[in-house]
Enzyme design. Structure first.
Site, PDB file in Angstrom:
ATOM      1  N   HIS A  24      -9.988 -23.067 -17.623  1.00  0.00           N
ATOM      2  CA  HIS A  24      -9.407 -24.376 -18.227  1.00  0.00           C
ATOM      3  C   HIS A  24     -10.686 -25.269 -18.448  1.00  0.00           C
ATOM      4  CE1 HIS A  24      -5.101 -23.927 -18.228  1.00  0.00           C
ATOM      5  NE2 HIS A  24      -5.383 -22.725 -17.649  1.00  0.00           N
ATOM      6  N   ASP A 115      -5.606 -31.440 -20.894  1.00  0.00           N
ATOM      7  CA  ASP A 115      -5.176 -30.142 -20.800  1.00  0.00           C
ATOM      8  C   ASP A 115      -3.660 -30.002 -20.828  1.00  0.00           C
ATOM      9  OD1 ASP A 115      -4.484 -27.366 -19.703  1.00  0.00           O
ATOM     10  OD2 ASP A 115      -6.442 -27.335 -18.935  1.00  0.00           O
TER      11      ASP A 115
END
Ligand code: UDP
Length: 474
Positions: A24, A115
């Site tokens: 990520h 995110d």
């Protein structure tokens, strides 16, 4: 409070908040760099534990955000709920502090790019009257399926026929190629809840981004964009591997483990062109000892050169005799971590045995490396399906009814990709996707156009930051 101001051109400031794992941080940090290259001030807000893994970056500032486990690191497997709840409460307050710390400076925060695993970051952005942009790190097709479930268009447990009805341009799913969280909702309840929460407030986001590109996935995801108006802005791979427009952008700039770059380069250096198999299961997968042994003996049996990443935590599962054999034959090398992009881009590399994590899949596509998919869970299964069936860049090594990919089958897959009947076609497809990846992020490409539009929007937006209680800061 945000108002559009067509005349005002100032330097907008974006705070980018990744989920704290390698898969990520890499794409979100890459996005931050891409924005910085287009005249935006970019700050990465990452957990204290992961901050040390970020190398000093010329154009992106780094700030610490708290997950509540600053000193001791996240809790062990099985406590996902504890971690996620702690990150939500501690992350929200520390993100708010970061935003406040830039008030009354030259660069007040304009937008939070978060995110999608962390929807609370959007709530914080909105509390301060800022723009909020969700960043999805999975394949668009996978996001589309989760979006259908999140919006109640498909029920759980997921069945292939329902996916086909909701998303008619998707390839036909068989069942075992659907994301595991959805096929077996009881298996990972905390992660499933997190994946579905991505859609809980996304309607409030000003922008939605997905790390993919239109040539790759626009067609197969047709039908979803009314519900999930995402812009495909990837692949988020360092610029030097694609368009080359960001000076010095030769790596992600984040590594949770020390990459043995020199050792790998040295070893690859004297290998013939397109002769080496590179094997990696990313940063999270933990294979069973039985599976590790099957892979080891498949490599031995196949007799190709190989470079295998086995993280320290997995090393004890390697058969001793296999390591002794490698030492004698020098056919392969096992390393604890490498710079994957360097290895994939090396002219000696011929094939990528991958767990089909989305970053690894995009990297394989972007660098034109044929793949053998050995997916384990989650979105890795549909990714492996697309690799084989949709994009034609590799084969999926299937597990048997005990859930293990056997050495005979893996050897066949390796042979097929290296020199089998389909190998030439696979190589041609891989090169095609390499070119299309590059085109997407190059000047005027579909991904680049979306990023440009976003930057333009940021630049035309003037701000007076709101306090959470509604009053204006200044
Ligand atoms: N990676 C790396 N060195 C390695 C193995 C992996 O740099 O030895 C990087 C890889 O380039 C990718 C990321 O780690 O960007 C893994 O992300 P992915 O989504 O493929 O898998 P995950 O780790 O999230 O399962």
């Amino acid at each position: 409070m945000i108002e559009l101001n067509e005349n005002k051109i100032s330097k907008p400031h974006v705070v980018v908040v990744p989920y704290p794992s390698q898969g990520h941080i890499n794409p979100l940090l890459q996005f931050a760099k891409r924005l910085a290259s287009k005249g935006v001030k970019a700050t990465l807000a990452t957990t204290k534990q992961t901050m040390g893994s970020i190398s000093s970056l010329r154009d992106v500032a780094v700030e610490a955000i708290s997950d509540g486990f600053d000193d001791q690191g996240p809790p062990k497997v099985g406590s996902e709920d504890v971690f996620l709840n702690s990150f939500k409460s501690n992350g929200s307050s520390s993100l708010a502090r970061i935003i406040e710390s830039y008030q009354n400076t030259t660069f007040p925060v304009t937008c939070v790019v978060y995110d999608a695993f962390l929807p609370w970051a959007l709530d914080v952005a909105k509390d301060y009257g800022l723009l909020g942009a969700a960043f999805f790190t999975n394949a668009a097709a996978v996001c589309a399926i989760f979006c259908c479930v999140g919006n109640g268009l498909i029920e759980l447990p997921l069945r292939p026929v329902e996916v086909g009805c909701a998303l008619p341009k998707m390839p036909l799913f068989k069942g075992n190629d659907l994301p595991t969280f959805l096929r077996k909702p009881e298996s990972y309840p905390a992660y499933l809840a997190m994946k579905l929460r991505q859609f809980s407030n996304v309607d409030l986001a000003d922008w939605i981004f997905c790390n993919s590109f239109e040539d790759l996935e626009l067609e197969i995801t047709e039908g979803i964009f009314e519900k999930w108006p995402a812009k495909l802005i990837g692949p988020m791979v360092p610029s030097s591997y694609l368009d080359g427009r960001i000076e010095g952008d030769i790596g992600y700039g984040a590594s949770l483990w020390k990459p043995l770059s020199e050792k790998c380069k040295e070893w690859l250096q004297n290998k013939p062109k397109k002769s080496v198999i590179y094997i990696s299961f990313g940063s999270m997968v933990s294979l069973t000892q039985e599976q590790m042994e099957e892979i080891a003996w498949a490599l031995k049996q196949s007799n190709y050169y190989f470079l295998w990443v086995v993280r320290d935590s997995q090393a004890s599962k390697l058969p001793k005799e296999f390591l002794e054999d490698v030492e004698i034959t020098q056919k392969g090398m096992v390393v604890t971590w490498c710079n994957q992009l360097e290895v994939l881009a090396h002219e000696a590399t011929a094939c990528f045995v991958t767990h089909c994590g989305w970053n690894s899949t995009l990297e394989g596509l972007s660098l034109g490396v044929p793949m053998v998919g050995v997916p384990q869970w989650s979105d890795q299964l549909p990714d492996a399906k697309f690799i084989e069936e949709v994009w034609g860049v590799g084969v999926w090594a299937k597990e048997d009814d005990k859930g293990v990919v056997r050495k005979e089958h893996l050897s066949e897959c390796l042979k097929e990709v290296m020199e089998g009947e389909r190998s030439e076609e696979i190589r041609e497809n891989a090169l095609k996707w390499k070119e299309l990846s590059k085109k997407a992020v190059s000047d005027g490409g579909s991904s680049d156009n979306h990023v440009e539009d976003f930057v333009e929007h940021l630049k035309c937006t003037s701000f007076s930051t709101k306090k959470p209680n509604g009053s204006l800061v200044s």
